[in-house]
Design a protein around this motif. Sequence first.
Motif, PDB file in Angstrom:
ATOM      1  N   ASP A  48      -6.898  -0.235   4.229  1.00 50.26           N
ATOM      2  CA  ASP A  48      -7.099  -0.757   5.586  1.00 50.26           C
ATOM      3  C   ASP A  48      -8.529  -1.270   5.780  1.00 50.26           C
ATOM      4  O   ASP A  48      -9.474  -0.486   5.919  1.00 50.26           O
ATOM      5  N   SER A  49      -8.642  -2.600   5.845  1.00 50.30           N
ATOM      6  CA  SER A  49      -9.980  -3.210   5.910  1.00 50.30           C
ATOM      7  C   SER A  49     -10.791  -2.692   7.094  1.00 50.30           C
ATOM      8  O   SER A  49     -11.989  -2.406   6.957  1.00 50.30           O
ATOM      9  N   TYR A 107       7.018 -13.345   7.428  1.00 47.09           N
ATOM     10  CA  TYR A 107       5.825 -13.544   8.246  1.00 47.09           C
ATOM     11  C   TYR A 107       5.829 -14.784   9.136  1.00 47.09           C
ATOM     12  O   TYR A 107       4.942 -14.924   9.971  1.00 47.09           O
ATOM     13  N   TYR A 148       1.992  -0.285  13.302  1.00 46.16           N
ATOM     14  CA  TYR A 148       0.540  -0.337  13.068  1.00 46.16           C
ATOM     15  C   TYR A 148      -0.179  -0.918  14.291  1.00 46.16           C
ATOM     16  O   TYR A 148      -1.237  -0.441  14.692  1.00 46.16           O
ATOM     17  N   LYS A 208       2.579  -0.034   7.633  1.00 46.28           N
ATOM     18  CA  LYS A 208       2.088  -1.361   7.270  1.00 46.28           C
ATOM     19  C   LYS A 208       1.953  -2.210   8.522  1.00 46.28           C
ATOM     20  O   LYS A 208       2.658  -1.980   9.509  1.00 46.28           O
ATOM     21  N   MET A 209       1.078  -3.206   8.456  1.00 43.81           N
ATOM     22  CA  MET A 209       0.866  -4.079   9.609  1.00 43.81           C
ATOM     23  C   MET A 209       2.176  -4.737  10.047  1.00 43.81           C
ATOM     24  O   MET A 209       2.547  -4.702  11.215  1.00 43.81           O
ATOM     25  N   ARG A 214      10.300 -15.131   0.576  1.00 43.79           N
ATOM     26  CA  ARG A 214       9.884 -13.809   1.087  1.00 43.79           C
ATOM     27  C   ARG A 214       8.836 -13.962   2.196  1.00 43.79           C
ATOM     28  O   ARG A 214       8.917 -13.328   3.250  1.00 43.79           O
ATOM     29  N   GLN A 219      -0.096  -2.202   0.200  1.00 43.92           N
ATOM     30  CA  GLN A 219      -0.730  -3.326   0.887  1.00 43.92           C
ATOM     31  C   GLN A 219      -2.075  -3.577   0.224  1.00 43.92           C
ATOM     32  O   GLN A 219      -2.674  -2.653  -0.325  1.00 43.92           O
ATOM     33  N   VAL A 220      -2.503  -4.827   0.262  1.00 43.93           N
ATOM     34  CA  VAL A 220      -3.815  -5.144  -0.287  1.00 43.93           C
ATOM     35  C   VAL A 220      -4.723  -5.598   0.848  1.00 43.93           C
ATOM     36  O   VAL A 220      -4.234  -6.136   1.848  1.00 43.93           O
ATOM     37  N   SER A 224      -5.821 -13.750  -0.757  1.00 45.36           N
ATOM     38  CA  SER A 224      -5.252 -12.921   0.319  1.00 45.36           C
ATOM     39  C   SER A 224      -6.220 -12.762   1.491  1.00 45.36           C
ATOM     40  O   SER A 224      -7.436 -12.628   1.326  1.00 45.36           O
ATOM     41  N   TYR A 225      -5.638 -12.780   2.656  1.00 40.03           N
ATOM     42  CA  TYR A 225      -6.340 -12.693   3.952  1.00 40.03           C
ATOM     43  C   TYR A 225      -7.316 -11.510   3.981  1.00 40.03           C
ATOM     44  O   TYR A 225      -8.526 -11.670   4.154  1.00 40.03           O
ATOM     45  N   PHE A 226      -6.742 -10.295   3.796  1.00 37.70           N
ATOM     46  CA  PHE A 226      -7.584  -9.112   3.979  1.00 37.70           C
ATOM     47  C   PHE A 226      -8.444  -8.826   2.755  1.00 37.70           C
ATOM     48  O   PHE A 226      -9.495  -8.191   2.882  1.00 37.70           O
TER      49      PHE A 226
HETATM   50  N1  GSH Z   1      -4.375  -3.474   8.130  1.00 38.03           N
HETATM   51  C1  GSH Z   1      -4.455  -3.856   6.745  1.00 38.03           C
HETATM   52  C2  GSH Z   1      -3.548  -5.048   6.478  1.00 38.03           C
HETATM   53  C3  GSH Z   1      -3.447  -5.408   5.014  1.00 38.03           C
HETATM   54  C4  GSH Z   1      -2.307  -6.386   4.752  1.00 38.03           C
HETATM   55  O1  GSH Z   1      -1.359  -6.498   5.539  1.00 38.03           O
HETATM   56  N2  GSH Z   1      -2.408  -7.100   3.631  1.00 38.03           N
HETATM   57  C5  GSH Z   1      -1.330  -8.007   3.246  1.00 38.03           C
HETATM   58  C6  GSH Z   1      -1.833  -9.068   2.298  1.00 38.03           C
HETATM   59  S1  GSH Z   1      -3.251  -9.959   2.884  1.00 38.03           S
HETATM   60  C7  GSH Z   1      -0.309  -7.190   2.486  1.00 38.03           C
HETATM   61  O2  GSH Z   1      -0.640  -6.465   1.575  1.00 38.03           O
HETATM   62  N3  GSH Z   1       0.951  -7.275   2.858  1.00 38.03           N
HETATM   63  C8  GSH Z   1       1.969  -6.486   2.260  1.00 38.03           C
HETATM   64  C9  GSH Z   1       3.190  -7.249   1.887  1.00 38.03           C
HETATM   65  O3  GSH Z   1       3.207  -8.485   1.999  1.00 38.03           O
HETATM   66  O4  GSH Z   1       4.140  -6.571   1.482  1.00 38.03           O
HETATM   67  C10 GSH Z   1      -5.922  -4.169   6.425  1.00 38.03           C
HETATM   68  O5  GSH Z   1      -6.715  -4.391   7.349  1.00 38.03           O
HETATM   69  O6  GSH Z   1      -6.293  -4.113   5.252  1.00 38.03           O
END
Ligand code: GSH
Length: 369
Positions: free
Chosen positions: A71-72, A159, A304, A363-364, A154, A57-58, A18-20
């Motif tokens: 939130d990173s 996205y 966000y 959420k973002m 999904r 969110q992760v 995962s990105y974050f």
């Molecule tokens: N602003 C958050 C963004 C975190 C985020 O959007 N993570 C993604 C995964 S990398 C997530 O959990 N998305 C939720 C989803 O897909 O439902 C941060 O900086 O941690």
Amino acid sequence: MAETRTPQCVTLHGASISYFTGKMENYFRVRGIPYRLRSMRQPADKRMFEREVGLMQVPAVQLANGRWMTDSTKMIQWFESQFPDYRLIPDDPLQAFACLLLEDWADEWWWRPAMHYRWHYPVGAHFASRHLATEVLGSVPAPVWLKAWVLRRRQRRGYTTGDGITPANVAAVEASFKRLLGQLEAIFRNRPFILGERPSLADIGFSGPFFRHFALDPVPLEIIRQQAPAVLEWVARLWNTRLAECSGEWVRGVPEDLGALLDDIGGAYLPYLCANADAVGAGKKRFDVEVDGVLFKGARYSRYRVWCLQELRAHYQGLPDAAQAVAKALLRKHSCWEPLWRNEPLPLLPDQEKNLPFRGDTKMVGVNE
Ligand SMILES: N[C@@H](CCC(=O)N[C@@H](CS)C(=O)NCC(=O)O)C(=O)O
């Protein structure tokens, strides 16, 4: 005297591609904060995350005392305030501001291209969906192929094709990625990190799109190998650097070669944030926006990211007067100044995100909205 308190081990709840989560792993490693990565398991964790931090969110981080965070961006700011040794954010206020701006751009603007490269090309989409079907959905009683199919659908609906990517703009989105590679390649041929001989928050920001996406997914990875080998080296260098062992210096000020990045922030990202704020203000969950000659049709609104724009303003307003003057000139030169202030007032919710990093409100990108 520098603080030498050793941080206790934290738990990083996330996913290993995962990105974050990747951004936080780079942060913890570079900063010398011990962590244990725990793979999030759906659906059970959804309820736990919503209870503990308000959102699914992760990553979410659990401190040694059991307290949860999300939130990173805000988590990193919190950790930096707790462990002020081995600075990641330069003392020069202009450089610190540049770091925060680049981090925000890396988090929010490069997310869509990163998701595009992961989910558009079958080779990457099959790898990532099978991986997540096993790691995150392992306890769901269904065949892996079915869970992987559901995940691909999904993620695309949420996205990529569901967030403004169309057959008409794919080439331009990919061209923007290649342009970024050229800009970063030029920087990393001159110095090991974005702001000098040591990593800064700007490098950590870019580890989000690069570490677990562009430099992992097969299609962008091959482009990086061929076109930007110094960027590939930087990805590994950052992962393998510990601030405690760094004696290198920052560059002075904001170097000229960051100008091309700032031009793209002023030409595309900030105008996009303005259009997003317009959409949120008008109660439109989808909107069309053309930035830098590229039309995104049906982009998802993001509450966000209205707050992100507010944060950028607050960072500018928090600068000392002399640094504000220099920052303003720099932002003007790169067409960032006008869009930074264009929307007034910003359509924020009451007290939006005031409790970060311990509790989030939005959420973002809401894939289900
Ligand atoms: N602003 C958050 C963004 C975190 C985020 O959007 N993570 C993604 C995964 S990398 C997530 O959990 N998305 C939720 C989803 O897909 O439902 C941060 O900086 O941690």
